[in-house]
Design a protein around this motif. Structure first.
Motif, PDB file in Angstrom:
ATOM      1  N   ALA A 259      -7.518  10.893  -2.978  1.00  0.00           N
ATOM      2  CA  ALA A 259      -8.423  11.359  -1.856  1.00  0.00           C
ATOM      3  C   ALA A 259      -8.138  11.007  -0.344  1.00  0.00           C
ATOM      4  CB  ALA A 259      -9.861  10.996  -2.241  1.00  0.00           C
ATOM      5  N   ASN A 260      -8.282  11.899   0.384  1.00  0.00           N
ATOM      6  CA  ASN A 260      -7.921  11.854   1.844  1.00  0.00           C
ATOM      7  C   ASN A 260      -9.020  11.717   2.712  1.00  0.00           C
ATOM      8  OD1 ASN A 260      -7.047  11.867   4.398  1.00  0.00           O
ATOM      9  ND2 ASN A 260      -6.230  13.820   4.583  1.00  0.00           N
ATOM     10  N   GLY A 261      -9.655  10.530   2.935  1.00  0.00           N
ATOM     11  CA  GLY A 261     -10.894  10.145   3.742  1.00  0.00           C
ATOM     12  C   GLY A 261     -10.405   9.420   5.062  1.00  0.00           C
ATOM     13  N   THR A 262      -9.383   9.876   5.486  1.00  0.00           N
ATOM     14  CA  THR A 262      -8.694   9.378   6.718  1.00  0.00           C
ATOM     15  C   THR A 262      -9.480   9.907   8.058  1.00  0.00           C
ATOM     16  OG1 THR A 262      -6.931  10.853   6.778  1.00  0.00           O
ATOM     17  CG2 THR A 262      -6.305   8.739   5.576  1.00  0.00           C
ATOM     18  N   GLY A 263      -9.845  11.139   7.955  1.00  0.00           N
ATOM     19  CA  GLY A 263     -10.253  11.808   9.130  1.00  0.00           C
ATOM     20  C   GLY A 263      -9.376  12.675   9.701  1.00  0.00           C
ATOM     21  N   LYS A 264      -8.331  12.923   9.198  1.00  0.00           N
ATOM     22  CA  LYS A 264      -7.104  13.756   9.517  1.00  0.00           C
ATOM     23  C   LYS A 264      -6.340  14.267   8.587  1.00  0.00           C
ATOM     24  CE  LYS A 264      -4.170   9.495  10.149  1.00  0.00           C
ATOM     25  NZ  LYS A 264      -3.617   8.625  10.735  1.00  0.00           N
ATOM     26  N   ASP A 265      -5.903  15.295   8.892  1.00  0.00           N
ATOM     27  CA  ASP A 265      -4.993  16.070   7.894  1.00  0.00           C
ATOM     28  C   ASP A 265      -3.584  15.340   7.595  1.00  0.00           C
ATOM     29  OD1 ASP A 265      -6.664  18.012   7.867  1.00  0.00           O
ATOM     30  OD2 ASP A 265      -5.867  19.438   9.057  1.00  0.00           O
ATOM     31  N   LEU A 266      -3.044  15.351   6.549  1.00  0.00           N
ATOM     32  CA  LEU A 266      -1.919  14.450   6.362  1.00  0.00           C
ATOM     33  C   LEU A 266      -0.757  15.604   5.877  1.00  0.00           C
ATOM     34  CD1 LEU A 266      -3.315  11.595   4.046  1.00  0.00           C
ATOM     35  CD2 LEU A 266      -2.648  11.517   6.608  1.00  0.00           C
ATOM     36  N   ASP A 267       0.504  15.324   6.423  1.00  0.00           N
ATOM     37  CA  ASP A 267       1.358  16.429   6.377  1.00  0.00           C
ATOM     38  C   ASP A 267       2.016  16.230   4.842  1.00  0.00           C
ATOM     39  OD1 ASP A 267       1.005  17.502   8.881  1.00  0.00           O
ATOM     40  OD2 ASP A 267       2.545  16.313   9.760  1.00  0.00           O
ATOM     41  N   LYS A 268       2.186  14.921   4.318  1.00  0.00           N
ATOM     42  CA  LYS A 268       3.077  14.846   3.106  1.00  0.00           C
ATOM     43  C   LYS A 268       2.246  13.433   2.513  1.00  0.00           C
ATOM     44  CE  LYS A 268       7.505  14.742   0.868  1.00  0.00           C
ATOM     45  NZ  LYS A 268       7.248  16.240   0.272  1.00  0.00           N
ATOM     46  N   VAL A 269       1.931  13.529   1.177  1.00  0.00           N
ATOM     47  CA  VAL A 269       1.325  12.550   0.582  1.00  0.00           C
ATOM     48  C   VAL A 269       1.974  12.185  -0.775  1.00  0.00           C
ATOM     49  CG1 VAL A 269      -0.813  11.437  -0.719  1.00  0.00           C
ATOM     50  CG2 VAL A 269      -0.979  12.687   1.284  1.00  0.00           C
ATOM     51  N   LEU A 270       2.432  10.864  -0.847  1.00  0.00           N
ATOM     52  CA  LEU A 270       3.388  10.536  -2.323  1.00  0.00           C
ATOM     53  C   LEU A 270       2.363   9.714  -2.808  1.00  0.00           C
ATOM     54  CD1 LEU A 270       6.695   9.737  -0.123  1.00  0.00           C
ATOM     55  CD2 LEU A 270       6.157  11.649  -1.687  1.00  0.00           C
ATOM     56  N   THR A 271       2.530   9.494  -4.140  1.00  0.00           N
ATOM     57  CA  THR A 271       1.958   8.821  -5.143  1.00  0.00           C
ATOM     58  C   THR A 271       2.824   7.558  -5.740  1.00  0.00           C
ATOM     59  OG1 THR A 271       0.192  10.549  -5.688  1.00  0.00           O
ATOM     60  CG2 THR A 271       0.288   8.244  -6.975  1.00  0.00           C
ATOM     61  N   TYR A 272       2.614   6.478  -5.471  1.00  0.00           N
ATOM     62  CA  TYR A 272       3.341   5.475  -6.255  1.00  0.00           C
ATOM     63  C   TYR A 272       2.776   5.069  -7.446  1.00  0.00           C
ATOM     64  CZ  TYR A 272       5.897   0.818  -6.982  1.00  0.00           C
ATOM     65  OH  TYR A 272       6.465  -0.136  -7.502  1.00  0.00           O
ATOM     66  N   ALA A 273       3.639   5.131  -8.629  1.00  0.00           N
ATOM     67  CA  ALA A 273       3.049   4.763  -9.830  1.00  0.00           C
ATOM     68  C   ALA A 273       3.942   3.647 -10.744  1.00  0.00           C
ATOM     69  CB  ALA A 273       2.870   5.908 -10.944  1.00  0.00           C
ATOM     70  N   SER A 274       3.507   2.556 -11.360  1.00  0.00           N
ATOM     71  CA  SER A 274       4.380   1.852 -11.670  1.00  0.00           C
ATOM     72  C   SER A 274       3.521   1.002 -13.185  1.00  0.00           C
ATOM     73  CB  SER A 274       4.873   0.425 -10.885  1.00  0.00           C
ATOM     74  OG  SER A 274       5.684  -0.386 -11.492  1.00  0.00           O
ATOM     75  N   VAL A 275       4.518   0.737 -14.108  1.00  0.00           N
ATOM     76  CA  VAL A 275       3.865   0.176 -15.181  1.00  0.00           C
ATOM     77  C   VAL A 275       4.553  -1.096 -15.569  1.00  0.00           C
ATOM     78  CG1 VAL A 275       5.280   1.131 -16.660  1.00  0.00           C
ATOM     79  CG2 VAL A 275       3.303   0.293 -17.689  1.00  0.00           C
ATOM     80  N   HIS A 276       4.012  -2.366 -15.996  1.00  0.00           N
ATOM     81  CA  HIS A 276       4.553  -3.448 -16.404  1.00  0.00           C
ATOM     82  C   HIS A 276       4.142  -4.136 -17.504  1.00  0.00           C
ATOM     83  CE1 HIS A 276       6.322  -3.902 -12.507  1.00  0.00           C
ATOM     84  NE2 HIS A 276       5.379  -3.678 -11.915  1.00  0.00           N
ATOM     85  N   ALA A 277       4.771  -4.949 -18.463  1.00  0.00           N
ATOM     86  CA  ALA A 277       4.253  -5.333 -19.676  1.00  0.00           C
ATOM     87  C   ALA A 277       4.869  -6.682 -20.100  1.00  0.00           C
ATOM     88  CB  ALA A 277       4.356  -4.431 -20.568  1.00  0.00           C
ATOM     89  N   THR A 278       4.131  -7.508 -20.674  1.00  0.00           N
ATOM     90  CA  THR A 278       4.741  -8.845 -21.444  1.00  0.00           C
ATOM     91  C   THR A 278       4.490  -8.707 -22.919  1.00  0.00           C
ATOM     92  OG1 THR A 278       3.042 -10.334 -20.841  1.00  0.00           O
ATOM     93  CG2 THR A 278       4.827 -10.009 -19.130  1.00  0.00           C
ATOM     94  N   ASP A 279       5.023  -9.560 -23.780  1.00  0.00           N
ATOM     95  CA  ASP A 279       4.557  -9.953 -25.026  1.00  0.00           C
ATOM     96  C   ASP A 279       3.633 -10.764 -25.124  1.00  0.00           C
ATOM     97  OD1 ASP A 279       5.777 -12.239 -24.513  1.00  0.00           O
ATOM     98  OD2 ASP A 279       7.314 -12.097 -25.958  1.00  0.00           O
ATOM     99  N   LYS A 280       3.030 -11.221 -25.981  1.00  0.00           N
ATOM    100  CA  LYS A 280       1.623 -11.885 -25.947  1.00  0.00           C
ATOM    101  C   LYS A 280       1.872 -13.563 -25.351  1.00  0.00           C
ATOM    102  CE  LYS A 280      -1.398  -9.696 -29.535  1.00  0.00           C
ATOM    103  NZ  LYS A 280      -2.634  -9.683 -28.453  1.00  0.00           N
ATOM    104  N   THR A 281       3.250 -13.743 -25.423  1.00  0.00           N
ATOM    105  CA  THR A 281       3.662 -15.201 -24.914  1.00  0.00           C
ATOM    106  C   THR A 281       3.427 -15.340 -23.492  1.00  0.00           C
ATOM    107  OG1 THR A 281       5.978 -15.123 -24.940  1.00  0.00           O
ATOM    108  CG2 THR A 281       5.003 -15.829 -27.091  1.00  0.00           C
TER     109      THR A 281
END
Length: 450
Positions: A259-281
């Motif tokens: 969502a853009n609540g910056t108060g201005k129009d944005l020319d290009k928006v990118l979304t960063y998405a990452s996943v991490h995991a470890t075993d139970k130890t």
């Protein structure tokens, strides 16, 4: 234009009540816009663009970071020595525990002998014939009574000795746990101090280079329109629909709303998405078994998140507008049981060279269940936990909580005793308030048309 962010991520795992905890703090951000200012976009104000530190200030910051790192290294060495002392056979608490265990074993043996004496005395009394004299029967009855009294005393002594042995052993174990906990914290502090040195060096090098390229100030393009990327709280990311548990061999679909609540129009928006995991130890990184793909209404075909972990699906976003992206988390059937998390953030850049990024990451934690029929790892003792520190720069989402955690690693083979290595490996996260792994993740996107 390039947007860069170094994120120091601490992943912690509490073994018997698994919860992955992430702390994400922007170390620094910098930009080098390729495009010229666009007359349609506004000009950044002083409030939007913080003043750059001077080379002298950065040199001082680097010196302080190096000093802190040296101190952290010394503290880690001391903590390592403390671990070696704690696991040594000559450690006072270990010696006391062994003595208490020996006394308990001897008391147990004495109880066994006393119980046997009762049995023998009872047998002797039962086998008396009718021809036995009154004196002989009285003597046998007294022998049985004495044996029972001695057995009761031996039982009390054995019970007390066993309790004392268990208490002494618990104290010795607690001392080892405390030593490993301190070492884990010291190791984590050293890594964080080194990361601070690296960041300070990079910032100083960048400042010096800019000073050489632009001795008179300005931005190198002759237009004076270049500035630093800024934290932009008005650009938000919210994750919806990610369950608290996923199973190996399945895929889960959820979404993120930008969502853009910056108060201005944005020319290009990118979304960063990452996943991490470890075993139970908490000691083994299993993120390679987890994959993220995305799609939108306009691009319904599932696509991989790019190599820089960015999703270029939104484009321009007007002030007050929002955009939804579907995400699919695929968990390989070979994935062992463990814990995982996703974190989602947003960046933007405008044609005038201004840029910004969400100051907080949307963090979602989830358990990973092994595929049906796959044996789960044996549980380990539950560690103690610490309260979250204030101001960690994380916006927790979903069912979990975000708590900063220490990071530990197995002791290097430097001649330490087998007990040291075995304790470090077997105890895992349990001996260090939830041991984990340190991830250094670089957020980077190159090219306005990428």
């Amino acid at each position: 234009m390039k947007i860069r962010r170094i994120l120091a991520t601490a992943v912690a795992v509490a073994v018997t009540t698994p919860a992955v905890m992430l702390s994400v703090t922007p170390a620094f951000a910098d930009t080098k816009p390729d495009s010229k200012p666009d007359s349609r976009a506004g000009t950044k104000t002083a409030a939007q663009t913080p003043a750059k530190p001077t080379v002298k200030e950065l040199e001082k910051a680097l010196a302080e970071a190096e000093k802190a790192h040296d101190a952290a290294v010394l503290a880690e060495r001391a903590a390592y020595d403390a671990v070696e002392a704690a696991v040594s056979d000559t450690a006072p608490l270990t010696v006391a525990a062994k003595a208490a265990r020996k006394a308990a074993d001897e008391a147990a043996a004495a109880k066994s002998d006393a119980d046997k004496a009762v049995t023998d005395a009872q047998t002797a009394l039962d086998t008396l014939t009718e021809e036995a004299t009154e004196a002989e029967r009285t003597a046998a009855e007294k022998a049985l009574a004495d044996a029972k009294t001695a057995a009761a005393t031996a039982a009390t002594t054995a019970t007390t000795a066993e309790a004392e042995a268990e208490a002494a052993e618990e104290l010795a174990t607690d001392a080892k746990v405390a030593a490993f906990t301190a070492l884990a914290k010291a190791q984590n502090a050293t890594k964080e101090a080194l990361a601070a040195v690296t960041a300070a060096e990079a910032a100083l090098e960048r400042a010096k280079k800019e000073e050489e390229e632009n001795p008179g100030g300005g931005d190198g393009d002759g237009d004076g329109g270049e500035g630093e990327c800024v934290d932009e709280p008005g650009l938000t990311t919210v994750v919806k629909g990610l369950p608290s548990s996923v199973t190996a061999g399945t895929s889960t679909t959820f979404s993120v709303r930008v969502a853009n609540g910056t108060g201005k129009d944005l020319d290009k928006v990118l979304t960063y998405a990452s996943v991490h995991a470890t075993d139970k130890t908490g000691a083994k990184d299993i993120a390679k078994y987890l994959k993220l793909t995305w799609s939108t209404t306009k691009s319904p075909k599932w696509q991989k998140v790019d190599g820089d972990l960015y999703i270029d699906a939104i484009g321009a976003l007007k002030d007050g507008a929002q955009a939804d992206i579907k995400l699919r988390l695929t968990v390989d059937a070979k994935t062992p049981a463990g814990q995982g998390l996703t974190f989602i953030a947003g960046d933007y850049f405008n044609k005038d060279g201004s840029c910004g990024l969400t100051p907080d990451a949307a963090v979602n934690e989830f358990d990973i269940e092994a595929a049906s029929g796959k044996p789960a790892p044996k549980p380990t003792p539950k560690p103690s936990t610490t309260a979250p520190a204030a101001g960690n720069g994380v916006t927790p989402q979903g069912s979990g909580t975000s708590v900063p955690a220490t990071t530990t690693s197995t002791l290097a083979a430097t001649g330490s005793s087998d007990a040291t290595t075995q304790l470090a490996l077997a105890s895992g996260a349990a001996v260090a308030l939830g041991a984990g792994a340190m991830f250094l993740v670089r957020r980077r996107k190159t090219g306005a048309g990428a």
